[in-house]
Design an enzyme around this catalytic site. Structure first.
Site, PDB file in Angstrom:
ATOM      1  N   LEU A 251       0.840  -1.198   0.000  1.00  0.00           N
ATOM      2  CA  LEU A 251       0.000   0.000   0.000  1.00  0.00           C
ATOM      3  C   LEU A 251       0.875   1.248   0.000  1.00  0.00           C
ATOM      4  CD1 LEU A 251      -3.019  -0.708   2.403  1.00  0.00           C
ATOM      5  CD2 LEU A 251      -3.025  -0.531  -0.092  1.00  0.00           C
ATOM      6  N   GLY A 254       3.030   5.807  -5.234  1.00  0.00           N
ATOM      7  CA  GLY A 254       4.214   6.347  -5.879  1.00  0.00           C
ATOM      8  C   GLY A 254       4.066   6.323  -7.377  1.00  0.00           C
ATOM      9  N   CYS A 261       7.593  -9.048 -14.243  1.00  0.00           N
ATOM     10  CA  CYS A 261       6.499  -9.947 -13.865  1.00  0.00           C
ATOM     11  C   CYS A 261       5.138  -9.264 -13.846  1.00  0.00           C
ATOM     12  CB  CYS A 261       6.791 -10.577 -12.503  1.00  0.00           C
ATOM     13  SG  CYS A 261       8.136 -11.776 -12.527  1.00  0.00           S
TER      14      CYS A 261
END
Length: 433
Positions: A251, A254, A261
């Site tokens: 959480l 940014g 992946c």
């Protein structure tokens, strides 16, 4: 046990070295002669903490060898497939070229009773298709997805948080017993083991990555709301993270996620769901992807706005190029993307990263690269922190202010202390803060 690992890239090289460190005899197979020569000399072709040590030790012990010749795997009892499944160039789907080639190379050398174990992340349904190729040789197929975190891959291989075995017949313990022997060390410490059918094992990895990507994009969506309301998304994450049903991990708002992946896996999962006629079931993943990509542009817009819309010729220090710290991986890296976008707008971009600059130079030679963070910061009119390396998190705001021409910092990972930086005279801007 005697093991082979087909594919000696990130997944395969780590798996081969880790299995050898546990006492197995391992042969790594890859068609890239330069890569094989480097690994055989005990040198890693990428940065991963802890890998050089176990690689060198395993080679010195004689338990680990590398080759370009698939026939060298003929004596192995278990064959791992650890090749890449990148996004296709013509669609969002997974490119199965390397998996198909690895199976084709392995088939002539299989013996009755041996076990082929897929570790690559593949579209659901792949194992059933490959089993039809493997079974006529008298060998069998299992699927054993990997859950590696770059920067922690050695630990995650030797001490996994869970083991998943996808087998053709869940009532037959033969394949399970073989894999239990491979992973005896981890199982002896209480690592959970889940035995499933092929489809479930294939879905586990993409489902896990989709959930994590959704969690990251959720908090980034909240950051977008925070930015127009005056809320602080970091405090918001702390508050909701205390709910045990939600949790605080992943959480962190940014510039979003990247790497080899999460981005390609959620796109491939969406593409496969559409092929299965269930595209609506994971349609939300397209929005997850869109939110993620939007955050990269958001920090670029913030930098441009700080120059009153005229970034041309302005010196910008971009700290970070890898998609995450403790890695040199620049695949789908938000950090590198931000640097390239700012360069494209005419800014004089000076980039630095402790490990990823060589990879970045090969892909984007048009950027300017600094040998040290201090060199990148000197004379900067804006500083953008986009990979949360420890050395950037530990920058002294007062000392850093003495290096730049204009103390303006954009914290793309919300890892700096806003109060400390503002007290030192900086104009600080976080993401959703």
């Amino acid at each position: 046990m005697k093991l082979s690992v087909f594919g000696c890239g990130y997944l395969g090289a780590v798996h081969a070295a880790a299995m050898a460190s546990l006492g197995h005899d391992v042969i790594g197979v890859d068609p890239d002669a330069a890569k094989i020569a480097k690994l055989s000399a005990g040198q890693t072709p990428f940065f991963e903490p802890g890998l050089p040590e176990i690689l060198s030790d395993a080679i010195a012990s004689g338990r680990l060898r590398f080759t370009t010749d698939p026939a060298a795997a003929a004596d192995a009892d278990v064959h791992f497939i650890g090749v890449g499944t990148p996004q296709r160039k013509d669609s969002a789907g997974a490119d199965m070229t390397y998996v198909n080639q690895a199976i084709a190379d392995l088939l002539p050398h299989l013996k009755p009773g041996s076990l082929v174990v897929g570790k690559s992340t593949v579209p659901v349904g792949t194992a059933t298709r490959l089993a039809e190729l493997v079974n006529p040789t008298g060998a069998r197929l299992a699927w054993n997805p990997e859950f590696l975190r770059e920067g922690f891959a050695v630990k995650d291989t030797i001490e996994p948080d869970r083991l998943v075995y996808g087998v053709a017949d869940e009532t037959n313990d033969e394949d399970t017993a073989i894999l239990d022997e491979v992973y005896a060390t981890a199982l002896s410490t209480g690592t959970p083991r889940i035995v499933t059918g092929y489809a479930t094992a294939e879905l586990v990895k993409v489902a896990a990555n989709s959930f994590l990507a959704t969690k990251i994009s959720f908090i980034n969506a909240m950051a977008e709301i925070a930015e127009v309301t005056g809320a602080d998304v970091t405090q918001l994450a702390d508050a909701i993270g205390h709910d045990a049903r939600i949790g605080r991990r992943f959480l962190n708002a940014g510039v979003g996620f990247g790497g080899g992946c999460l981005p390609k896996d959620i796109r491939a999962f969406t593409a496969r769901a559409e092929e299965l006629g269930k595209g609506e079931s994971v349609a939300f993943l397209k929005q997850v992807d869109e939110i993620n990509l939007r955050r990269r542009q958001r920090i670029v817009d913030l930098v441009v706005d700080s120059f009153e819309g005229r970034p041309f010729g302005r010196r910008v220090a971009v700290l970070g190029l890898a998609f995450k710290p403790d890695s040199d991986d620049i695949r789908d890296s938000p950090a590198l993307d931000v640097a390239v976008r700012l360069k494209g707008l005419g800014a004089e971009v000076i980039s630095h990263d402790p490990e990823a600059m060589d990879n970045a130079r090969r892909m984007h030679p048009q950027l300017t690269y600094a040998d040290t963070a201090e060199q990148a910061l000197t004379g900067a009119e804006a500083v953008v922190v986009v990979t949360e390396w420890r050395e950037y998190r530990d920058l002294d705001p007062a000392a850093t202010a003495a290096l730049v021409d204009r103390p303006v910092v954009f914290d793309g990972r919300n890892v700096l202390d806003p109060t400390a930086w503002r007290t030192a005279g900086w104009t600080y801007t976080g993401m959703g803060r």
